[in-house]
Design an enzyme around this catalytic site. Structure first.
Site, PDB file in Angstrom:
ATOM      1  N   GLY A 174       0.804  -1.216   0.000  1.00  0.00           N
ATOM      2  CA  GLY A 174       0.000   0.000   0.000  1.00  0.00           C
ATOM      3  C   GLY A 174       0.842   1.272   0.000  1.00  0.00           C
ATOM      4  N   GLY A 175       2.065   1.176  -0.552  1.00  0.00           N
ATOM      5  CA  GLY A 175       2.948   2.345  -0.658  1.00  0.00           C
ATOM      6  C   GLY A 175       3.688   2.663   0.632  1.00  0.00           C
ATOM      7  N   LYS A 197      -0.945   4.537  -6.293  1.00  0.00           N
ATOM      8  CA  LYS A 197      -1.476   4.894  -7.607  1.00  0.00           C
ATOM      9  C   LYS A 197      -2.738   5.735  -7.481  1.00  0.00           C
ATOM     10  CE  LYS A 197      -0.103   0.198  -8.400  1.00  0.00           C
ATOM     11  NZ  LYS A 197      -0.568  -1.190  -8.256  1.00  0.00           N
ATOM     12  N   ARG A 208      -3.721 -11.154  -5.522  1.00  0.00           N
ATOM     13  CA  ARG A 208      -5.127 -10.808  -5.231  1.00  0.00           C
ATOM     14  C   ARG A 208      -5.698 -10.075  -6.429  1.00  0.00           C
ATOM     15  NH1 ARG A 208      -4.256  -5.255  -4.564  1.00  0.00           N
ATOM     16  NH2 ARG A 208      -2.255  -4.751  -3.634  1.00  0.00           N
ATOM     17  N   VAL A 212      -6.916  -3.107  -7.321  1.00  0.00           N
ATOM     18  CA  VAL A 212      -7.845  -1.967  -7.391  1.00  0.00           C
ATOM     19  C   VAL A 212      -8.180  -1.627  -8.848  1.00  0.00           C
ATOM     20  CG1 VAL A 212      -8.140   0.482  -6.849  1.00  0.00           C
ATOM     21  CG2 VAL A 212      -6.951  -1.009  -5.215  1.00  0.00           C
ATOM     22  N   ARG A 229      -8.865   7.143  -9.632  1.00  0.00           N
ATOM     23  CA  ARG A 229      -9.367   6.778  -8.302  1.00  0.00           C
ATOM     24  C   ARG A 229      -9.972   8.030  -7.673  1.00  0.00           C
ATOM     25  NH1 ARG A 229      -5.152   2.561  -5.356  1.00  0.00           N
ATOM     26  NH2 ARG A 229      -4.540   1.421  -7.242  1.00  0.00           N
TER      27      ARG A 229
END
Ligand code: ADP
Ligand code: ADP
Ligand code: MG
Length: 454
Positions: free
Chosen positions: A168-169, A241, A296, A299, A342
């Site tokens: 997650g960055g 992102k 997985r 997004v 997003r």
């Protein structure tokens, strides 16, 4: 096929999975925290159960309660979405123990790809180029002298200190000198231990202004595996992102083939099954390097769906239920261009800080080539406890130019009131000359548009 699936997630991805299940004739079970009683996914599901308080460790990460809920509701399978438990090998294994199918790869594949340093070692063995860096982790920082360490000297500064279990960055720090590195290492290990449950870190060469290019793979449980081409996700803030597109404007046909084949080699190295994404960085000289694999659904999966016409979430569910892949590689074709923005509750005028609160107006765009995957509605109160993603706008166009114009048109139609959103910033980025000509990189947003590192 499954009769009933529990979705162990919230927000737009929970809504997305519920939609896929409904089309497949599967009954859906939502879970929610006390802060999410009024959430959209709760309204959309056939059944919904509260699993604990707002704090995610007590609700969306609470394995015993989630398993108990699935068993009581008589679900056959659990879809983990992204984030939360989606890349937790222990959770995938516990599902199995309780006779529940985990809609994702085997625990072994999650575990091996979940360690960034182990994944790098496997990739080297599989003949996939990796970002130059240390081979293993840095064990004893006290004894570790960056000035004497051949690895760090050979890499050249700046280097990145990366948490082995990061995501997650988060868990990535830059060091520009040996002194900075020594200081950063300690802090990075402490932070990694706190956030990711493992203090292990390693070093990677810091690539200057690379592009982030990733390849979507899909594999069944019978050895069948295909790629669905690439996405470019170079528009980022804080290494996360915010705009993605497919295909990448940076790749020619030969390089595209090479990177997609490298992704398949990477996934085969862990006998991968399910949807997965192999992330690469492309340097200024056109060399690509493996960065990590996300085991997985991602997004930004909708843009791949738009250019290939394949519903990735439904396929992910089908392969988890044991069905074989329905296409050969040659049958997977792409057409046109897709861009995703997003839509986050973040304030563009205040360093993109989260902006929770009540959404008083929520009007989404429509018309040709426009898709909105949302997790909110008018009157909904965005809680401050979770990710700031409200929805994703994905557009399709015949070519990149049409996709960009369509995205700008759709962003103009979007009306959100009551909270701040990132929408104005999306418009600025899409209208920028360098974005229009495809001259982008992972520092583009912070260095060129915002003029400062966040
Ligand atoms: P994607 O890789 O699909 O583009 P992101 O990196 O934006 O996704 O992450 C999606 C969500 O998952 C975010 O909420 C992010 O914070 C969360 N996430 C991803 N990896 C981790 C991790 N290792 N630990 C905690 N949260 C994570
Ligand atoms: P996460 O698990 O948090 O997604 P990644 O390893 O995928 O972490 O990296 C996230 C982002 O950080 C990349 O998309 C890129 O922008 C930046 N990054 C990662 N590694 C490097 C590197 N070696 N050099 C430059 N930038 C990097
Ligand atoms: Mg990543």
């Amino acid at each position: 096929m499954f009769q009933k699936v529990l979705i162990a997630n919230r927000g737009e991805i929970a809504a997305r999975v519920i939609r896929a299940c409904r089309e497949l004739g599967i009954t859906t079970v939502a879970i929610y925290s006390e802060a999410d009683r009024d959430a959209l996914h709760v309204r959309m599901a056939d059944e919904a159960y509260c699993v604990g308080p707002a704090l995610d460790t007590k609700s969306y990460l609470n394995i015993p309660v989630i398993i108990e809920t699935a068993v009581k509701a008589r679900a056959d399978a659990i879809h983990p979405g992204y984030g939360f438990l989606s890349e937790n090998p222990h959770f995938a294994a516990v599902c199995r123990t309780w006779g529940l199918d985990f809609i994702g790869p085997d625990p072994e594949a999650i575990e091996r790809m979940g360690s960034k340093s182990l994944a790098r070692q496997m990739m080297i063995q599989a003949g996939v180029p990796v970002v130059p860096g240390t081979l293993g982790t840095i064990e004893a920082v006290a004894k570790w002298d960056p000035l004497k360490e051949p690895d760090a000297e050979e890499l050249g500064y700046p280097v990145l200190v990366k948490a082995v279990a990061g995501g997650g960055g988060r868990g990535i720090r830059i060091a520009r000198t040996p002194a900075e590195l020594r200081e950063t290492l300690e802090a990075a290990r402490r932070e990694a231990a706190r956030f990711f449950g493992s203090g292990e870190v390693y070093l990677e060469k810091y690539l200057e202004e690379p592009r982030h290019i990733e390849v979507q793979v899909l594999a069944d449980r019978h050895g069948g595996m295909v790629h669905l081409f690439e996405r470019e996700c170079s528009i980022q803030r804080r290494r996360q992102k915010i705009i993605e597109e497919a295909p990448s404007p940076a790749l020619g046909p030969e390089q595209r083939e090479a990177i997609c084949q490298a992704a398949l080699r990477a996934a085969r190295a862990v006998n991968y099954s399910s949807t997965g994404t192999v992330e690469f960085l492309l340097d200024k000289d056109g060399n690509f390097y493996f960065c990590e694999m996300n085991t997985r659904i991602q997004v930004e999966h909708p843009i791949t769906e738009l250019i290939t016409g394949i519903d990735l979430v439904k396929e992910q569910i089908r392969v988890a239920a044991g069905e074989p892949l329905r296409w050969t590689q040659e049958e997977i074709q792409r057409r046109g261009w897709a861009i995703e923005c997003r839509i986050t509750a973040e304030d563009p005028d205040n360093r993109l800080m989260p902006s929770p609160g009540v959404i008083t107006t929520w009007e989404v765009p429509g018309g040709p080539g426009v898709r909105v995957d949302g997790g909110v509605y008018t009157g909904y109160e965005v809680p401050p406890f979770y990710d700031s993603l409200l929805a994703k706008l994905a557009v399709w166009g015949e070519d990149r130019e049409e996709a960009v114009r369509r995205a700008l048109r759709a962003l103009d139609e979007f009306r959100v009131e009551g909270i701040k959103t990132i929408i104005p910033l999306h418009k600025t980025i899409l209208a920028h000359e360098d974005f229009r000509t495809g001259r982008i990189h992972t520092q583009f947003l912070e260095d060129v548009i915002l003029g400062s590192r966040l």
